[in-house]
Design a protein around this motif. Structure first.
Motif, short mmCIF file in Angstrom:
data_model
loop_
_atom_site.label_atom_id
_atom_site.label_comp_id
_atom_site.label_asym_id
_atom_site.label_seq_id
_atom_site.Cartn_x
_atom_site.Cartn_y
_atom_site.Cartn_z
N GLU A 5 31.49 36.33 77.40
CA GLU A 5 32.50 35.92 76.42
C GLU A 5 33.38 37.11 76.05
O GLU A 5 32.92 38.27 76.01
N ARG A 6 34.61 36.79 75.78
CA ARG A 6 35.53 37.82 75.32
C ARG A 6 35.23 38.15 73.86
O ARG A 6 34.73 37.31 73.12
N VAL A 8 35.74 38.60 69.93
CA VAL A 8 36.51 37.81 68.95
C VAL A 8 37.78 38.56 68.60
O VAL A 8 37.72 39.74 68.19
N GLU A 16 37.42 35.35 61.67
CA GLU A 16 36.46 36.12 62.46
C GLU A 16 35.03 35.77 62.05
O GLU A 16 34.14 35.64 62.90
N ALA A 19 34.16 32.38 63.65
CA ALA A 19 33.95 32.46 65.09
C ALA A 19 32.61 33.16 65.41
O ALA A 19 31.85 32.72 66.29
N ARG A 23 29.20 31.62 67.32
CA ARG A 23 28.62 32.26 68.49
C ARG A 23 27.16 32.62 68.26
O ARG A 23 26.30 32.41 69.15
N SER A 50 34.30 26.36 73.81
CA SER A 50 34.50 27.77 74.11
C SER A 50 35.70 28.34 73.33
O SER A 50 35.64 29.45 72.80
N ARG A 51 36.78 27.55 73.25
CA ARG A 51 37.97 28.01 72.53
C ARG A 51 37.72 28.11 71.03
O ARG A 51 38.42 28.86 70.33
N THR A 53 35.48 29.54 69.46
CA THR A 53 34.91 30.81 69.03
C THR A 53 35.72 32.02 69.50
O THR A 53 35.21 33.15 69.45
N THR A 54 36.94 31.80 69.98
CA THR A 54 37.76 32.94 70.42
C THR A 54 38.38 33.68 69.25
O THR A 54 38.71 34.86 69.37
N THR A 56 41.33 32.99 68.01
CA THR A 56 42.79 32.99 68.09
C THR A 56 43.42 32.02 67.09
O THR A 56 44.53 32.24 66.62
#
Length: 253
Positions: A5-6, A8, A16, A19, A23, A50-51, A53-54, A56
């Motif tokens: 995963e990328r 946050v 934040e 997210a 996760r 998945s999106r 918890t990014t 963005t």
């Protein structure tokens, strides 16, 4: 094994926090995003989870609730984090926004403004979603909510109860909002009664009917006409027969 995963990338601390909490709950449950989608009954795809918890953007509330439910995490806590992230984004756009205290509300406009701010503090979810969460059909129509948020009308007490439940307002705070609604309602009724009384007092008085003259008195033009003058003699008179001249006695001789 899935892709790593990328990190946050949230610029807002509240987003934040949401997210990272999601996760952590997934890692604690040892689930992949595909397994989350399967556990949710494929209500949302693994890409959607998945999106979420990014960091963005703030995900939709049903996605957050389904994510937490699939992980076996407390849904109420997830909902609270979502509300905080949504309200933080709203406060960035409106720095001076704040929810007034219910005991400081006294008129209709103040109450509508306070409920509007409470709506944003609760996450400002779509109105049709609020209507669905209110429960029974017609208990909190989205059209009524739209008019209230636009400042055109005020919801009634039953609709206020449903509105507060959807916004997770309970306990003493719920009682304070209901007291504020009753206070505004009483003040509105008093002002309306005063306006009606003012219009009644300012209305022109009804004309008083004139007293009609007695039946023996002349009415109208007859009252100004001179009384009839009796003629000294009739206009037409039957001629009398002429009298014979008296006979003069002749003296005898």
């Amino acid at each position: 094994m899935g892709r790593p995963e990328r990190p946050v990338a949230a610029a807002d601390p509240a987003l934040e926090k949401l997210a990272r909490w999601l996760r952590d709950r997934r890692h604690a449950a040892g689930l992949t995003h595909r397994e989350l989608a399967r556990r949710s009954g494929y209500a949302f795809s693994d890409t959607t989870f998945s999106r979420a918890t990014t960091g963005t953007r703030v995900p939709r509330l049903p996605v957050v609730e389904a994510y937490a439910r699939a992980c076996g995490a407390p849904v109420e806590h997830a909902r609270g984090l979502w509300r905080a992230a949504r309200y933080a984004a709203y406060r960035r756009r409106h720095p001076g926004a704040d929810v007034p205290r219910p005991d400081s509300v006294y008129d209709r406009d103040e109450l509508i403004h306070a409920l509007r701010q409470l709506y944003h503090q609760a996450g400002a979810m779509p109105l049709d979603e609020m209507e669905r969460r209110a429960g029974r059909h017609g208990e909190l129509p989205h059209s009524t909510l739209h008019r209230m948020l636009a400042g055109k009308s005020l919801i009634d007490l039953q609709q206020l109860d449903a509105f507060l439940r959807v916004c997770d307002v309970t306990g003493g705070e719920w009682e304070q909002w209901c007291l504020a609604w009753r206070r505004v309602r009483r003040r509105h009724e008093v002002l309306r009664a005063g306006d009606r009384l003012t219009r009644t007092l300012r209305a022109p008085a009804a004309p008083v009917p004139r007293r009609l003259p007695a039946p023996t008195e002349p009415v109208g033009e007859a009252a100004s006409a001179p009384p009839p003058v009796a003629l000294a003699m009739p206009l037409f008179r039957r001629p009398r027969p002429a009298r014979a001249a008296p006979r003069v006695p002749v003296p005898r001789v």
